[in-house]
Write a protein that holds these residues in place. Structure first.
Motif, PDB file in Angstrom:
ATOM      1  N   LYS A 189       0.804  -1.322  -0.140  1.00  0.00           N
ATOM      2  CA  LYS A 189      -0.056  -0.108   0.084  1.00  0.00           C
ATOM      3  C   LYS A 189       0.886   1.273  -0.003  1.00  0.00           C
ATOM      4  O   LYS A 189       1.978   1.127   0.671  1.00  0.00           O
ATOM      5  N   SER A 190       0.408   2.305  -0.543  1.00  0.00           N
ATOM      6  CA  SER A 190       1.099   3.728  -0.560  1.00  0.00           C
ATOM      7  C   SER A 190       0.150   4.770  -1.104  1.00  0.00           C
ATOM      8  O   SER A 190      -0.820   4.398  -1.673  1.00  0.00           O
ATOM      9  N   THR A 191       0.301   5.801  -0.530  1.00  0.00           N
ATOM     10  CA  THR A 191      -0.420   6.975  -0.948  1.00  0.00           C
ATOM     11  C   THR A 191       0.577   8.054  -1.668  1.00  0.00           C
ATOM     12  O   THR A 191       0.600   8.251  -2.760  1.00  0.00           O
ATOM     13  N   ARG A 192       1.528   8.456  -0.788  1.00  0.00           N
ATOM     14  CA  ARG A 192       2.506   9.393  -1.199  1.00  0.00           C
ATOM     15  C   ARG A 192       3.327   9.032  -2.382  1.00  0.00           C
ATOM     16  O   ARG A 192       3.585   9.687  -3.252  1.00  0.00           O
ATOM     17  N   THR A 193       4.180   7.927  -2.057  1.00  0.00           N
ATOM     18  CA  THR A 193       4.947   7.267  -3.193  1.00  0.00           C
ATOM     19  C   THR A 193       4.367   6.983  -4.462  1.00  0.00           C
ATOM     20  O   THR A 193       4.778   7.336  -5.752  1.00  0.00           O
ATOM     21  N   SER A 194       3.207   6.258  -4.346  1.00  0.00           N
ATOM     22  CA  SER A 194       2.715   5.967  -5.648  1.00  0.00           C
ATOM     23  C   SER A 194       1.892   7.285  -6.391  1.00  0.00           C
ATOM     24  O   SER A 194       2.285   7.506  -7.576  1.00  0.00           O
TER      25      SER A 194
ATOM     26  N   ARG B 298       7.670  -1.221  -5.516  1.00  0.00           N
ATOM     27  CA  ARG B 298       7.576  -1.259  -3.995  1.00  0.00           C
ATOM     28  C   ARG B 298       7.211  -2.532  -3.648  1.00  0.00           C
ATOM     29  O   ARG B 298       6.246  -3.151  -4.339  1.00  0.00           O
TER      30      ARG B 298
ATOM     31  N   HIS C 107      14.618   3.084   1.206  1.00  0.00           N
ATOM     32  CA  HIS C 107      13.751   4.095   0.687  1.00  0.00           C
ATOM     33  C   HIS C 107      14.254   5.059   0.176  1.00  0.00           C
ATOM     34  O   HIS C 107      14.026   6.310   0.789  1.00  0.00           O
TER      35      HIS C 107
ATOM     36  N   GLN D  58      12.694   8.518  -0.815  1.00  0.00           N
ATOM     37  CA  GLN D  58      12.265   9.180   0.647  1.00  0.00           C
ATOM     38  C   GLN D  58      13.370   9.806   1.255  1.00  0.00           C
ATOM     39  O   GLN D  58      13.333  11.073   1.603  1.00  0.00           O
TER      40      GLN D  58
ATOM     41  N   PRO E  96       7.863  10.818   7.518  1.00  0.00           N
ATOM     42  CA  PRO E  96       7.815  10.327   6.130  1.00  0.00           C
ATOM     43  C   PRO E  96       6.419  10.203   5.683  1.00  0.00           C
ATOM     44  O   PRO E  96       5.559  10.001   4.602  1.00  0.00           O
ATOM     45  N   GLY E  97       5.233  10.021   6.741  1.00  0.00           N
ATOM     46  CA  GLY E  97       3.997   9.657   6.547  1.00  0.00           C
ATOM     47  C   GLY E  97       3.616   8.169   6.311  1.00  0.00           C
ATOM     48  O   GLY E  97       4.692   7.521   5.808  1.00  0.00           O
ATOM     49  N   PRO E  98       2.588   7.688   6.617  1.00  0.00           N
ATOM     50  CA  PRO E  98       1.383   8.165   7.064  1.00  0.00           C
ATOM     51  C   PRO E  98       1.802   8.289   8.426  1.00  0.00           C
ATOM     52  O   PRO E  98       2.444   7.422   9.300  1.00  0.00           O
TER      53      PRO E  98
END
Ligand code: CP
Length: 318
Positions: free
Chosen positions: A53-58, A106, A134, A137, A258-260
Protein backbone atom coordinates in the motif's frame (compact mmCIF):
# COMPACT_ATOMS: atom_id res chain seq x y z
CA UNK A 1 23.69 8.03 -11.99
CA UNK A 2 23.91 4.24 -12.27
CA UNK A 3 21.40 2.41 -14.48
CA UNK A 4 19.17 1.73 -11.43
CA UNK A 5 18.41 3.46 -8.13
CA UNK A 6 18.20 0.51 -5.74
CA UNK A 7 19.75 2.00 -2.61
CA UNK A 8 20.88 5.39 -1.37
CA UNK A 9 24.36 3.82 -1.35
CA UNK A 10 24.20 3.86 -5.18
CA UNK A 11 24.63 7.65 -5.07
CA UNK A 12 27.66 9.73 -4.13
CA UNK A 13 27.12 12.99 -2.25
CA UNK A 14 27.83 14.84 -5.52
CA UNK A 15 25.19 12.81 -7.38
CA UNK A 16 22.67 13.46 -4.60
CA UNK A 17 23.40 17.20 -4.71
CA UNK A 18 23.10 17.17 -8.49
CA UNK A 19 19.67 15.43 -8.47
CA UNK A 20 18.42 17.82 -5.78
CA UNK A 21 19.68 20.83 -7.76
CA UNK A 22 17.73 19.56 -10.80
CA UNK A 23 14.60 19.18 -8.65
CA UNK A 24 15.01 22.71 -7.25
CA UNK A 25 15.89 24.42 -10.53
CA UNK A 26 13.71 22.59 -13.05
CA UNK A 27 10.72 21.03 -11.29
CA UNK A 28 9.78 22.58 -7.94
CA UNK A 29 7.84 25.53 -9.37
CA UNK A 30 5.99 23.49 -11.99
CA UNK A 31 3.05 22.84 -9.63
CA UNK A 32 2.44 26.60 -9.41
CA UNK A 33 2.03 27.01 -13.17
CA UNK A 34 -1.28 26.76 -15.06
CA UNK A 35 0.16 24.10 -17.38
CA UNK A 36 1.89 21.63 -15.07
CA UNK A 37 3.64 19.61 -17.74
CA UNK A 38 6.99 19.55 -19.57
CA UNK A 39 7.80 17.45 -22.66
CA UNK A 40 11.03 16.01 -21.20
CA UNK A 41 10.10 12.29 -21.24
CA UNK A 42 7.62 12.34 -24.15
CA UNK A 43 7.52 8.91 -25.80
CA UNK A 44 8.99 7.17 -22.73
CA UNK A 45 7.11 4.48 -20.78
CA UNK A 46 7.08 4.20 -16.99
CA UNK A 47 5.54 1.27 -15.11
CA UNK A 48 4.76 1.77 -11.42
CA UNK A 49 4.57 -1.70 -9.82
CA UNK A 50 3.24 -1.61 -6.26
CA UNK A 51 3.01 -4.76 -4.13
CA UNK A 52 2.42 -2.77 -0.93
CA UNK A 53 0.00 0.00 0.00
CA UNK A 54 1.07 3.57 -0.67
CA UNK A 55 -0.42 7.04 -0.94
CA UNK A 56 2.51 9.47 -1.21
CA UNK A 57 5.05 7.41 -3.16
CA UNK A 58 2.61 5.93 -5.68
CA UNK A 59 0.79 9.23 -6.28
CA UNK A 60 3.95 11.27 -6.68
CA UNK A 61 5.65 8.78 -9.01
CA UNK A 62 2.52 8.63 -11.18
CA UNK A 63 2.14 12.40 -11.23
CA UNK A 64 5.89 12.88 -11.81
CA UNK A 65 5.81 10.62 -14.87
CA UNK A 66 2.70 12.33 -16.25
CA UNK A 67 4.11 15.82 -15.69
CA UNK A 68 7.23 14.73 -17.59
CA UNK A 69 4.85 13.67 -20.45
CA UNK A 70 5.75 9.96 -20.24
CA UNK A 71 3.17 7.19 -20.70
CA UNK A 72 2.56 5.92 -17.16
CA UNK A 73 1.05 2.53 -16.33
CA UNK A 74 0.15 1.66 -12.73
CA UNK A 75 0.12 -1.99 -11.68
CA UNK A 76 -1.17 -2.79 -8.19
CA UNK A 77 -0.46 -6.35 -7.06
CA UNK A 78 -3.90 -6.80 -5.48
CA UNK A 79 -5.68 -6.15 -8.79
CA UNK A 80 -3.17 -7.83 -11.13
CA UNK A 81 -2.38 -11.42 -12.19
CA UNK A 82 -0.20 -11.63 -9.05
CA UNK A 83 -3.48 -12.61 -7.35
CA UNK A 84 -3.64 -15.63 -9.73
CA UNK A 85 -0.25 -16.84 -8.55
CA UNK A 86 2.08 -15.12 -11.05
CA UNK A 87 5.60 -14.82 -9.65
CA UNK A 88 7.58 -11.59 -9.40
CA UNK A 89 9.98 -12.84 -12.09
CA UNK A 90 7.17 -13.70 -14.52
CA UNK A 91 5.39 -10.42 -13.80
CA UNK A 92 8.54 -8.47 -14.65
CA UNK A 93 9.31 -10.55 -17.75
CA UNK A 94 5.74 -9.87 -18.89
CA UNK A 95 5.94 -6.12 -18.26
CA UNK A 96 9.40 -5.98 -19.85
CA UNK A 97 7.85 -7.19 -23.12
CA UNK A 98 6.25 -3.73 -23.40
CA UNK A 99 9.77 -2.21 -23.46
CA UNK A 100 9.36 0.19 -20.52
CA UNK A 101 12.07 2.77 -19.88
CA UNK A 102 11.60 2.83 -16.10
CA UNK A 103 10.05 0.37 -13.63
CA UNK A 104 9.30 1.79 -10.18
CA UNK A 105 8.75 -0.99 -7.64
CA UNK A 106 7.53 -1.20 -4.05
CA UNK A 107 7.65 -4.68 -2.56
CA UNK A 108 7.46 -6.21 0.95
CA UNK A 109 10.67 -8.23 0.46
CA UNK A 110 14.14 -6.74 0.90
CA UNK A 111 16.09 -6.98 -2.37
CA UNK A 112 13.06 -7.26 -4.69
CA UNK A 113 14.16 -4.21 -6.79
CA UNK A 114 17.65 -5.71 -7.29
CA UNK A 115 16.03 -9.05 -8.17
CA UNK A 116 13.81 -7.58 -10.91
CA UNK A 117 16.71 -5.54 -12.34
CA UNK A 118 18.11 -8.91 -13.54
CA UNK A 119 15.06 -9.45 -15.75
CA UNK A 120 14.54 -6.06 -17.37
CA UNK A 121 16.54 -3.57 -19.42
CA UNK A 122 14.44 -0.77 -17.90
CA UNK A 123 15.88 1.48 -15.21
CA UNK A 124 14.62 0.15 -11.86
CA UNK A 125 13.79 2.56 -9.04
CA UNK A 126 13.27 1.25 -5.51
CA UNK A 127 10.11 2.80 -4.05
CA UNK A 128 10.54 0.86 -0.79
CA UNK A 129 11.58 -2.79 -0.29
CA UNK A 130 10.38 -4.26 3.01
CA UNK A 131 12.56 -2.88 5.78
CA UNK A 132 15.48 -2.60 3.32
CA UNK A 133 15.53 0.92 1.94
CA UNK A 134 13.55 3.86 0.56
CA UNK A 135 16.13 5.93 -1.34
CA UNK A 136 13.70 8.39 -2.96
CA UNK A 137 12.23 9.20 0.48
CA UNK A 138 15.75 9.94 1.70
CA UNK A 139 16.39 12.31 -1.21
CA UNK A 140 13.12 14.20 -0.69
CA UNK A 141 13.86 14.50 3.03
CA UNK A 142 17.30 15.97 2.33
CA UNK A 143 15.68 18.32 -0.21
CA UNK A 144 13.16 19.46 2.44
CA UNK A 145 15.95 20.01 4.99
CA UNK A 146 18.02 22.01 2.51
CA UNK A 147 15.03 24.25 1.80
CA UNK A 148 14.59 24.88 5.53
CA UNK A 149 18.18 24.99 6.78
CA UNK A 150 20.40 25.58 3.70
CA UNK A 151 23.74 23.88 4.42
CA UNK A 152 23.32 20.53 6.21
CA UNK A 153 26.94 19.90 7.26
CA UNK A 154 26.98 19.53 11.06
CA UNK A 155 23.18 19.61 11.42
CA UNK A 156 22.02 17.29 14.22
CA UNK A 157 18.99 15.05 13.68
CA UNK A 158 17.23 12.61 16.01
CA UNK A 159 15.30 9.79 14.30
CA UNK A 160 12.62 8.65 16.76
CA UNK A 161 10.42 5.54 16.66
CA UNK A 162 10.32 2.05 15.21
CA UNK A 163 13.84 2.05 13.73
CA UNK A 164 13.94 -1.77 13.59
CA UNK A 165 11.27 -2.06 10.89
CA UNK A 166 11.93 1.21 9.06
CA UNK A 167 13.36 1.28 5.55
CA UNK A 168 13.22 5.07 5.81
CA UNK A 169 15.55 4.96 8.84
CA UNK A 170 18.01 2.73 6.98
CA UNK A 171 18.19 5.00 3.94
CA UNK A 172 18.12 8.21 5.96
CA UNK A 173 20.88 7.26 8.40
CA UNK A 174 23.16 6.62 5.41
CA UNK A 175 21.95 9.63 3.40
CA UNK A 176 22.02 12.12 6.30
CA UNK A 177 25.55 11.00 7.25
CA UNK A 178 26.68 11.37 3.63
CA UNK A 179 25.48 14.98 3.80
CA UNK A 180 27.61 15.55 6.93
CA UNK A 181 24.76 15.41 9.45
CA UNK A 182 25.03 13.89 12.94
CA UNK A 183 22.39 11.22 13.55
CA UNK A 184 20.96 10.00 16.88
CA UNK A 185 18.48 7.13 17.00
CA UNK A 186 15.82 7.23 19.71
CA UNK A 187 13.82 4.07 20.46
CA UNK A 188 13.28 1.39 23.09
CA UNK A 189 15.95 -1.35 22.79
CA UNK A 190 13.44 -3.79 21.23
CA UNK A 191 12.80 -1.38 18.31
CA UNK A 192 16.47 -0.99 17.37
CA UNK A 193 18.18 -3.36 14.91
CA UNK A 194 20.87 -5.79 15.99
CA UNK A 195 24.28 -4.24 15.29
CA UNK A 196 22.88 -0.70 15.58
CA UNK A 197 26.31 0.49 16.76
CA UNK A 198 27.70 -0.21 13.27
CA UNK A 199 25.34 2.32 11.63
CA UNK A 200 27.42 5.35 12.58
CA UNK A 201 24.68 6.92 14.72
CA UNK A 202 24.41 7.65 18.45
CA UNK A 203 21.67 5.81 20.32
CA UNK A 204 19.34 7.01 23.06
CA UNK A 205 16.38 5.34 24.73
CA UNK A 206 14.72 8.58 25.88
CA UNK A 207 13.41 11.80 24.36
CA UNK A 208 15.76 13.84 26.60
CA UNK A 209 18.24 13.83 23.72
CA UNK A 210 15.91 16.08 21.70
CA UNK A 211 17.36 19.02 23.69
CA UNK A 212 20.60 18.49 21.79
CA UNK A 213 19.41 18.30 18.14
CA UNK A 214 18.26 20.68 15.40
CA UNK A 215 15.79 18.37 13.67
CA UNK A 216 13.39 15.68 14.92
CA UNK A 217 12.48 12.95 12.42
CA UNK A 218 9.53 10.83 13.56
CA UNK A 219 8.65 7.31 12.41
CA UNK A 220 5.40 5.44 12.89
CA UNK A 221 5.11 2.07 14.61
CA UNK A 222 5.14 -0.39 11.66
CA UNK A 223 2.68 -2.89 13.11
CA UNK A 224 2.36 -4.68 9.75
CA UNK A 225 5.99 -5.85 10.08
CA UNK A 226 5.80 -6.93 13.75
CA UNK A 227 3.98 -10.23 13.07
CA UNK A 228 2.98 -11.90 16.34
CA UNK A 229 6.03 -10.60 18.25
CA UNK A 230 5.25 -8.27 21.17
CA UNK A 231 8.02 -5.67 21.04
CA UNK A 232 6.74 -3.07 23.49
CA UNK A 233 4.98 -3.90 26.77
CA UNK A 234 1.95 -1.82 25.75
CA UNK A 235 1.11 0.88 23.23
CA UNK A 236 0.05 3.16 26.09
CA UNK A 237 3.51 2.85 27.66
CA UNK A 238 5.21 3.47 24.31
CA UNK A 239 3.12 6.59 23.74
CA UNK A 240 3.94 7.89 27.22
CA UNK A 241 7.68 7.60 26.52
CA UNK A 242 8.04 8.29 22.77
CA UNK A 243 5.06 10.29 21.43
CA UNK A 244 6.44 13.72 20.54
CA UNK A 245 4.47 16.92 21.10
CA UNK A 246 5.19 20.63 20.88
CA UNK A 247 6.21 20.58 24.57
CA UNK A 248 9.25 18.43 23.65
CA UNK A 249 10.58 20.91 21.08
CA UNK A 250 13.08 23.73 21.42
CA UNK A 251 12.55 27.03 19.65
CA UNK A 252 13.34 26.72 15.91
CA UNK A 253 13.39 22.92 15.91
CA UNK A 254 11.51 21.36 12.99
CA UNK A 255 9.82 17.98 12.80
CA UNK A 256 9.78 15.69 9.76
CA UNK A 257 7.78 12.50 9.20
CA UNK A 258 7.65 10.34 6.04
CA UNK A 259 3.94 9.63 6.54
CA UNK A 260 1.49 8.16 7.06
CA UNK A 261 1.27 9.71 10.52
CA UNK A 262 -0.55 8.07 13.43
CA UNK A 263 -1.83 10.97 15.51
CA UNK A 264 -1.50 10.33 19.22
CA UNK A 265 1.00 7.47 18.76
CA UNK A 266 4.32 8.93 17.52
CA UNK A 267 3.12 12.53 17.04
CA UNK A 268 0.64 14.54 19.09
CA UNK A 269 -2.23 15.97 17.03
CA UNK A 270 -1.37 19.55 18.00
CA UNK A 271 2.17 19.13 16.61
CA UNK A 272 0.82 17.45 13.46
CA UNK A 273 -1.35 20.55 12.84
CA UNK A 274 1.34 23.10 13.69
CA UNK A 275 3.84 25.04 11.60
CA UNK A 276 6.64 23.27 13.46
CA UNK A 277 6.46 20.29 11.16
CA UNK A 278 7.57 20.04 7.52
CA UNK A 279 5.32 17.08 6.65
CA UNK A 280 3.43 18.66 3.74
CA UNK A 281 6.62 20.32 2.47
CA UNK A 282 8.07 16.77 2.32
CA UNK A 283 5.07 15.65 0.25
CA UNK A 284 5.53 18.59 -2.14
CA UNK A 285 9.26 17.85 -2.37
CA UNK A 286 8.49 14.22 -3.24
CA UNK A 287 6.99 15.21 -6.57
CA UNK A 288 9.84 17.50 -7.66
CA UNK A 289 12.53 15.08 -6.48
CA UNK A 290 10.95 12.04 -8.19
CA UNK A 291 10.64 14.04 -11.42
CA UNK A 292 14.34 14.89 -11.14
CA UNK A 293 15.31 11.25 -10.44
CA UNK A 294 13.41 9.91 -13.45
CA UNK A 295 14.68 12.68 -15.70
CA UNK A 296 18.30 12.19 -14.60
CA UNK A 297 18.23 8.39 -14.79
CA UNK A 298 17.12 8.61 -18.45
CA UNK A 299 19.24 11.59 -19.49
CA UNK A 300 22.43 10.37 -17.77
CA UNK A 301 22.06 6.96 -19.44
CA UNK A 302 21.56 8.62 -22.85
CA UNK A 303 24.65 10.78 -22.27
CA UNK A 304 26.68 7.68 -21.36
CA UNK A 305 25.52 5.97 -24.56
CA UNK A 306 26.45 9.05 -26.61
CA UNK A 307 29.92 9.09 -25.02
CA UNK A 308 30.41 5.37 -25.66
CA UNK A 309 29.19 5.86 -29.26
CA UNK A 310 31.55 8.80 -29.81
CA UNK A 311 34.46 6.74 -28.39
CA UNK A 312 33.62 3.86 -30.75
CA UNK A 313 33.48 6.24 -33.75
CA UNK A 314 36.80 7.81 -32.67
CA UNK A 315 38.37 4.35 -32.27
CA UNK A 316 37.30 3.42 -35.83
CA UNK A 317 38.63 6.79 -37.14
CA UNK A 318 41.95 6.23 -35.34
N1 CP B 1 6.44 7.85 2.88
C1 CP B 1 5.83 6.88 2.18
O1 CP B 1 6.49 6.00 1.59
O2 CP B 1 4.47 6.98 2.16
P1 CP B 1 3.49 6.00 1.37
O3 CP B 1 3.56 4.65 2.04
O4 CP B 1 2.12 6.63 1.45
O5 CP B 1 3.98 5.91 -0.05
Amino acid sequence: MNKDLLSIDDLSREEMESILATARKDFLDLSRRDIKKVPTLRGRTIIDLFYEKSTRTSTSFELAGKRLSADVINVKADSSAVGKGESLKDTVLTLNAYAPDIIVIRHPHVGAPAFIARYTDAHVINAGDGKGGHPTQCLLDIFSLQREYGELQGLKVAIVGDILHSRVARSNIAGFRKMGMEVTLVAPPALLPRGVETLGARVSHTLDVLDDVDVVYLLRMQKERHGSTILVPSLREYIARYCVGRRHLKRGQKVLHPGPINRGVEIEAELADSGENLILQQVEAGLAVRMAIMYRIIVDAAALQDTAGARAVQAVAD
